[in-house]
Design a protein around this motif. Sequence first.
Motif, PDB file in Angstrom:
ATOM      1  N   GLU A   1       0.855  -1.201   0.413  1.00  7.10           N
ATOM      2  CA  GLU A   1      -0.606   0.214  -0.189  1.00  7.10           C
ATOM      3  C   GLU A   1       1.403   0.936  -0.318  1.00  7.10           C
ATOM      4  N   GLN A   2       1.486   1.325   0.871  1.00  6.13           N
ATOM      5  CA  GLN A   2       2.931   2.518   0.924  1.00  6.13           C
ATOM      6  C   GLN A   2       3.910   2.837  -0.754  1.00  6.13           C
ATOM      7  N   ASP A   3       4.129   1.592  -1.282  1.00  2.00           N
ATOM      8  CA  ASP A   3       4.923   1.462  -2.167  1.00  2.00           C
ATOM      9  C   ASP A   3       3.736   2.011  -3.958  1.00  2.00           C
ATOM     10  N   LEU A   4       2.605   1.265  -3.932  1.00  2.00           N
ATOM     11  CA  LEU A   4       1.189   1.895  -4.455  1.00  2.00           C
ATOM     12  C   LEU A   4       0.983   3.892  -4.069  1.00  2.00           C
ATOM     13  N   ASP A   5       1.187   4.484  -3.116  1.00  2.00           N
ATOM     14  CA  ASP A   5       1.433   5.339  -2.693  1.00  2.00           C
ATOM     15  C   ASP A   5       2.623   6.380  -3.722  1.00  2.00           C
ATOM     16  N   GLU A   6       3.408   5.909  -3.778  1.00  2.00           N
ATOM     17  CA  GLU A   6       4.500   6.196  -4.814  1.00  2.00           C
ATOM     18  C   GLU A   6       5.234   6.206  -5.856  1.00  2.00           C
ATOM     19  N   ARG A   7       4.184   5.372  -6.750  1.00  6.75           N
ATOM     20  CA  ARG A   7       4.704   4.480  -7.955  1.00  6.75           C
ATOM     21  C   ARG A   7       3.036   4.103  -8.499  1.00  6.75           C
ATOM     22  N   THR A   8       3.163   3.477  -9.874  1.00  4.18           N
ATOM     23  CA  THR A   8       1.967   2.991 -10.610  1.00  4.18           C
ATOM     24  C   THR A   8       2.735   1.856 -10.589  1.00  4.18           C
ATOM     25  N   TYR A   9       1.762   1.081 -11.162  1.00  3.81           N
ATOM     26  CA  TYR A   9       2.725   0.038 -12.038  1.00  3.81           C
ATOM     27  C   TYR A   9       1.657  -0.478 -12.906  1.00  3.81           C
ATOM     28  N   GLU A  10       1.361  -2.083 -13.572  1.00  5.92           N
ATOM     29  CA  GLU A  10       0.053  -2.051 -14.609  1.00  5.92           C
ATOM     30  C   GLU A  10      -0.802  -2.819 -13.896  1.00  5.92           C
ATOM     31  N   GLY A  11      -1.088  -3.658 -14.162  1.00  4.07           N
ATOM     32  CA  GLY A  11      -2.870  -3.801 -13.035  1.00  4.07           C
ATOM     33  C   GLY A  11      -2.293  -5.671 -12.667  1.00  4.07           C
ATOM     34  N   PHE A  12      -2.428  -6.038 -11.047  1.00  3.43           N
ATOM     35  CA  PHE A  12      -2.167  -6.827 -11.057  1.00  3.43           C
ATOM     36  C   PHE A  12      -3.370  -7.404  -9.811  1.00  3.43           C
ATOM     37  N   ASN A  13      -2.920  -8.769  -9.540  1.00  2.84           N
ATOM     38  CA  ASN A  13      -3.383  -9.546  -8.327  1.00  2.84           C
ATOM     39  C   ASN A  13      -2.520  -9.745  -7.197  1.00  2.84           C
ATOM     40  N   LEU A  14      -2.463  -9.362  -6.060  1.00  2.03           N
ATOM     41  CA  LEU A  14      -1.381  -9.744  -5.345  1.00  2.03           C
ATOM     42  C   LEU A  14      -2.010 -10.185  -4.091  1.00  2.03           C
ATOM     43  N   LEU A  15      -1.948 -11.743  -3.897  1.00  2.00           N
ATOM     44  CA  LEU A  15      -1.573 -11.937  -2.685  1.00  2.00           C
ATOM     45  C   LEU A  15      -1.363 -12.454  -1.790  1.00  2.00           C
ATOM     46  N   VAL A  16      -1.394 -12.099  -0.275  1.00  3.62           N
ATOM     47  CA  VAL A  16      -0.166 -12.817   0.369  1.00  3.62           C
ATOM     48  C   VAL A  16      -0.127 -13.271   1.562  1.00  3.62           C
ATOM     49  N   ALA A  17      -0.152 -14.081   1.866  1.00  4.41           N
ATOM     50  CA  ALA A  17      -0.324 -14.937   3.089  1.00  4.41           C
ATOM     51  C   ALA A  17       0.311 -15.134   3.959  1.00  4.41           C
ATOM     52  N   ASP A  18       0.559 -16.020   4.794  1.00  2.00           N
ATOM     53  CA  ASP A  18       1.097 -16.489   6.165  1.00  2.00           C
ATOM     54  C   ASP A  18      -0.117 -17.425   7.127  1.00  2.00           C
ATOM     55  N   GLU A  19       0.894 -18.244   8.773  1.00  2.00           N
ATOM     56  CA  GLU A  19       0.080 -19.004   8.684  1.00  2.00           C
ATOM     57  C   GLU A  19      -1.055 -18.463   9.052  1.00  2.00           C
ATOM     58  N   SER A  20      -1.354 -17.499   9.882  1.00  2.00           N
ATOM     59  CA  SER A  20      -2.106 -16.512  10.625  1.00  2.00           C
ATOM     60  C   SER A  20      -3.520 -15.696  10.260  1.00  2.00           C
ATOM     61  N   SER A  21      -2.894 -15.165   8.341  1.00  2.00           N
ATOM     62  CA  SER A  21      -3.325 -13.893   7.891  1.00  2.00           C
ATOM     63  C   SER A  21      -2.828 -14.256   6.366  1.00  2.00           C
ATOM     64  N   ALA A  22      -4.305 -13.432   5.536  1.00  2.00           N
ATOM     65  CA  ALA A  22      -4.609 -13.731   3.580  1.00  2.00           C
ATOM     66  C   ALA A  22      -5.101 -12.873   3.521  1.00  2.00           C
ATOM     67  N   LEU A  23      -4.332 -12.072   2.619  1.00  2.00           N
ATOM     68  CA  LEU A  23      -4.767 -10.738   1.938  1.00  2.00           C
ATOM     69  C   LEU A  23      -4.679 -10.905   0.251  1.00  2.00           C
ATOM     70  N   LEU A  24      -5.245 -10.307  -0.297  1.00  2.00           N
ATOM     71  CA  LEU A  24      -5.141  -9.943  -1.869  1.00  2.00           C
ATOM     72  C   LEU A  24      -5.680  -8.157  -1.850  1.00  2.00           C
ATOM     73  N   ALA A  25      -4.363  -7.943  -2.846  1.00  2.00           N
ATOM     74  CA  ALA A  25      -4.646  -6.842  -3.045  1.00  2.00           C
ATOM     75  C   ALA A  25      -4.542  -6.820  -4.771  1.00  2.00           C
ATOM     76  N   GLU A  26      -5.614  -5.908  -5.267  1.00  2.00           N
ATOM     77  CA  GLU A  26      -6.512  -5.884  -6.710  1.00  2.00           C
ATOM     78  C   GLU A  26      -5.890  -4.406  -7.088  1.00  2.00           C
ATOM     79  N   TYR A  27      -5.472  -4.133  -8.008  1.00  2.00           N
ATOM     80  CA  TYR A  27      -4.895  -2.621  -8.210  1.00  2.00           C
ATOM     81  C   TYR A  27      -5.393  -3.185  -9.976  1.00  2.00           C
ATOM     82  N   ASP A  28      -6.446  -1.541 -10.032  1.00  2.00           N
ATOM     83  CA  ASP A  28      -6.204  -1.830 -11.623  1.00  2.00           C
ATOM     84  C   ASP A  28      -5.994  -0.061 -12.031  1.00  2.00           C
ATOM     85  N   GLY A  29      -5.118   0.590 -11.101  1.00  2.00           N
ATOM     86  CA  GLY A  29      -5.442   2.224 -11.126  1.00  2.00           C
ATOM     87  C   GLY A  29      -5.484   2.738 -10.158  1.00  2.00           C
ATOM     88  N   ASN A  30      -6.794   1.902  -9.303  1.00  2.00           N
ATOM     89  CA  ASN A  30      -6.553   2.154  -8.427  1.00  2.00           C
ATOM     90  C   ASN A  30      -6.498   0.635  -7.497  1.00  2.00           C
TER      91      ASN A  30
END
Length: 246
Positions: free
Chosen positions: A102-131
């Motif tokens: 999230e901090q990186d997206l405050d400063e830079r832009t990327y082509e569209g992506f879906n990014l998954l992060v997970a460990d044994e206690s938490s799993a999150l998905l970031a979907e980026y299409d400019g927003n």
Amino acid sequence: MCTITLAWQCFEEAPLILAANRDELLDRPSDPPAVREWGKRVLAPQDREAAGTWIGYNEDGLLVAITNRWTPSRLEGDRSRGLLVRDALGESTADDAMRLVEQDLDERTYEGFNLLVADESSALLAEYDGNRRISTLDPGVHVVVNVGANGRYDIPPQREADGKEQAENANAVRSALHPEPGETGEGWLDRAAAVIADHEYGVCIHRDQFGTRSSSLLYAGEDGLRYRYADGPPCETAFEPVEVPF
């Protein structure tokens, strides 16, 4: 298209199990999984062109994986998406990794992506299409493809036919990989490996200049990580064990 299937907190003996296909240009070079020093010790394949990765697991038990995301208009990214994965793998937890994203997206832009992060206690998905849209995942089986995840899809008008087909394929994969009564995590992963290699589900791709280039199977359980990797389309390439040094 890339496909990520994740069984998160479905099996007591293994809270994090993943089967994923990487689709890419056939002439884009990459290296198979090896230990990388990326802030943490990380086990990951590497893209030779941009020096990033599409999937990795670090010594603290953090998994990060990414797919491209189809968008209505082309996004001009400041940086390779694989480098964002690499940066996230330098964190200790899924929550910390998503904060970095999230901090990186405050400063830079990327082509569209879906990014998954997970460990044994938490799993999150970031979907980026400019927003950006950040979701916390519940325990269960999750399927991520280029048009979205878990039945929530955004199909670009210019790719409507392909997008609808991809969404249908993702739904079929998720339905097929619902855990069965009495199933073990290892049994689920064997089924997942078969599904992502089966052309009936449409997620193992063969085209003239583009297709499924590799496939990863990760099992993070009570006895640590087990990683198997197919350095080619899984329908015709055997999964080989990867040495895990941590």
